[in-house]
Design an enzyme around this catalytic site. Structure first.
Site, mmCIF file in Angstrom:
data_model
loop_
_atom_site.group_PDB
_atom_site.id
_atom_site.type_symbol
_atom_site.label_atom_id
_atom_site.label_comp_id
_atom_site.label_asym_id
_atom_site.label_seq_id
_atom_site.Cartn_x
_atom_site.Cartn_y
_atom_site.Cartn_z
ATOM 1 N N HIS A 83 39.068 14.245 -53.756
ATOM 2 C CA HIS A 83 40.415 14.719 -54.086
ATOM 3 C C HIS A 83 40.637 14.564 -55.581
ATOM 4 O O HIS A 83 40.321 13.530 -56.166
ATOM 5 C CB HIS A 83 41.489 13.934 -53.336
ATOM 6 C CG HIS A 83 42.881 14.313 -53.762
ATOM 7 N ND1 HIS A 83 43.500 15.460 -53.306
ATOM 8 C CD2 HIS A 83 43.745 13.725 -54.635
ATOM 9 C CE1 HIS A 83 44.692 15.547 -53.864
ATOM 10 N NE2 HIS A 83 44.876 14.520 -54.671
ATOM 11 N N ASP A 162 55.039 14.036 -44.375
ATOM 12 C CA ASP A 162 54.894 14.216 -45.824
ATOM 13 C C ASP A 162 55.718 15.404 -46.314
ATOM 14 O O ASP A 162 56.298 15.351 -47.401
ATOM 15 C CB ASP A 162 53.423 14.399 -46.187
ATOM 16 C CG ASP A 162 53.235 14.551 -47.699
ATOM 17 O OD1 ASP A 162 53.520 13.577 -48.421
ATOM 18 O OD2 ASP A 162 52.848 15.637 -48.141
ATOM 19 N N ARG A 169 61.862 13.700 -52.046
ATOM 20 C CA ARG A 169 61.447 13.148 -53.347
ATOM 21 C C ARG A 169 61.698 14.153 -54.466
ATOM 22 O O ARG A 169 62.106 13.800 -55.570
ATOM 23 C CB ARG A 169 59.967 12.762 -53.311
ATOM 24 C CG ARG A 169 59.663 11.521 -52.482
ATOM 25 C CD ARG A 169 58.176 11.376 -52.229
ATOM 26 N NE ARG A 169 57.428 11.315 -53.484
ATOM 27 C CZ ARG A 169 56.150 11.655 -53.607
ATOM 28 N NH1 ARG A 169 55.468 12.092 -52.570
ATOM 29 N NH2 ARG A 169 55.548 11.552 -54.762
ATOM 30 N N SER A 184 51.287 9.784 -50.061
ATOM 31 C CA SER A 184 51.312 11.221 -49.765
ATOM 32 C C SER A 184 49.905 11.801 -49.797
ATOM 33 O O SER A 184 49.475 12.497 -48.869
ATOM 34 C CB SER A 184 52.208 11.937 -50.778
ATOM 35 O OG SER A 184 52.137 13.334 -50.623
ATOM 36 N N LYS A 188 47.383 12.811 -46.212
ATOM 37 C CA LYS A 188 46.897 14.176 -46.006
ATOM 38 C C LYS A 188 45.372 14.239 -45.989
ATOM 39 O O LYS A 188 44.768 14.921 -45.158
ATOM 40 C CB LYS A 188 47.462 15.105 -47.083
ATOM 41 C CG LYS A 188 48.944 15.405 -46.905
ATOM 42 C CD LYS A 188 49.486 16.341 -47.958
ATOM 43 C CE LYS A 188 49.625 15.664 -49.303
ATOM 44 N NZ LYS A 188 50.355 16.476 -50.283
#
Length: 448
Positions: A83, A162, A169, A184, A188
């Protein structure tokens, strides 16, 4: 605990038991917790943070707020992913996934779209005619099993908490909270049932984490969550002080990603791909860094990595010939203009985010989630930090459709660079590496 008790405990910095955080997240998804109380909790976290045990419980509750990808056909294969926190010219996933898959592990990659000055992997993939990134769970598993990897978007069934919490947010000024960012991201990514995860946390002018310290904190926070949820996790902090590689856009970034699978392309881009690939293979195969690097190099030299990419494109609906004839199967802007230097000196600094914004003005970005991307437009970065510059030296090439937008982009690009009389050295791409055992950054090239 009542929701108000949870809010007060976090406000007063008292520890919250895991079951309280699970009840809170489930209440948000079910609608039992009103928005004003959820927003109050998020603001309390913004100011008070979360302890590791709280973060793990919170992320786990978000993960199991919806469906997860069990993928039974892959239960005996090591599932590893990567990621990135996002940057300008960051097309690494397109090269990295087939490169690592060619060495043995499988990569079930759930990815996202771009917003603001960073480009999204899914948007880049959709530059290829026919590519489908909205796969069902069954098609996603089949692609990973048959090809070795798949890259697709998050389905509505995955991590619904989320979506709700991020929307709050976004309108309450709590997006920059490192604990909330970390939870978050990790909820995921772990929805794909990963065994291992490598994080590429960007820092610099083109990153969301401008300072190294913030990037390091985010990396360590995500590692704590991953390890606490049973996923071996490592992180690299990499520089985003200038665009990664030379292509910034969508079609042109895909072309650069394909070139890297042949061992061609910009040195900085290949360096980041190899560094992350080494970390992924160390997790998946338990090999040394040198052995991992040799395996990746062999996958490129033998053509196996490129072949995996061809198979993936075909499996997700595209024509694999795009690798050899890219602009037959991807759009290309009809016009091009060169931006040249007007002074002498050395390229000393980029406002990297401005390069991303310039691409957005051309049509290659979105300000809101509903904006449409123009895959054809883009920018080529022709000079990098430390380069000698003279009047007439090409700095950028701009591919565009609209003349007025091209002029606006050119103005931004001229503001994005600083040329000085004295030379400078480009910052190290690999700023630090972290793992569960590391308490502080290691030296580049070493993993703890």
């Amino acid at each position: 605990m009542r929701t108000v008790d949870i809010i007060e405990a976090k406000r007063d910095n008292r520890p919250l038991p895991p079951e309280a955080l699970t009840d809170f997240v489930n209440g948000v998804v079910a609608g039992r917790v009103p928005d004003y109380q959820a927003a109050a909790f998020l603001m309390a976290v913004y100011f008070r943070g979360m302890h590791t045990e709280e973060l793990v419980a919170y992320a786990k509750a978000m993960l199991y707020s919806g469906a997860t990808l069990s993928m039974p056909s892959l239960k005996d294969r090591y599932k590893v992913d990567k990621h990135s926190t996002g940057g300008v010219g960051d097309k690494v996933s397109i090269t990295l996934a087939p490169l690592v898959a060619a060495c043995g592990p499988v990569i079930p990659m759930i990815s996202g779209r771009g917003l603001g000055h960073t480009g999204g992997t899914l948007d880049k993939i959709e530059a290829i005619e026919g590519m489908n990134v909205e796969l069902s769970a069954e098609d996603f598993e089949r692609c990973v099993s048959d090809v070795g990897y798949a890259i697709a978007g998050q389905t509505a069934e995955l991590v619904p908490a989320d979506k709700k919490l991020y929307a709050l947010r976004d309108v309450t000024g709590t997006v920059p909270s490192i604990p909330l960012i970390a939870a978050s991201i990790m909820s995921k990514k772990l929805a794909a049932g990963l065994d291992g995860l490598v994080l590429d946390v960007k820092t610099g002018s083109g990153a969301f984490m401008k300072s190294f310290d913030d990037a390091a904190t985010l990396a360590q926070t995500m590692i704590a969550i991953g390890e606490g949820m049973g996923c071996r996790t490592r992180a690299c902090v990499t520089s985003m002080e200038q665009p990664l590689g030379r292509a910034v856009g969508h079609s042109n970034e895909m072309v650069e990603a394909f070139a890297a699978l042949r061992g061609e392309g910009p040195k900085d881009y290949l360096e980041v791909c190899m560094a992350l690939g080494v970390e992924m293979l160390q997790l998946a195969l338990g090999v040394s860094a040198d052995a991992a690097r040799a395996s990746l190099r062999a996958a490129i030299d033998s053509g196996r990595a490129l072949e995996h990419c061809r198979r993936w494109i075909e499996a997700q609906g595209g024509n694999p010939r795009v690798i050899d004839e890219p602009y037959k199967y991807m759009p290309r802007a009809p016009h091009e203009r060169m931006l040249e230097a007007t002074v002498s000196g050395y390229l000393n600094a980029f406002d990297c985010a401005e390069v991303g914004r310039a691409c957005g003005i051309l049509g290659g970005g979105r300000a809101t989630a509903s904006d449409k991307i123009d895959h054809a437009v883009g920018i080529e970065v022709l000079a990098k930090l430390g380069d000698r510059i003279d009047p007439g030296t090409p700095l950028f090439s701009i591919a565009y459709r609209d003349e007025d937008k091209a002029k606006q982009a050119e103005a931004l690009l001229r503001q994005a660079i600083i040329i000085k009389d004295s030379p400078c050295q480009a910052p190290s791409l690999l700023r630090a590496q972290f793992s569960k055992a590391s308490e502080e950054a290691s030296s580049p090239g070493k993993s703890q």
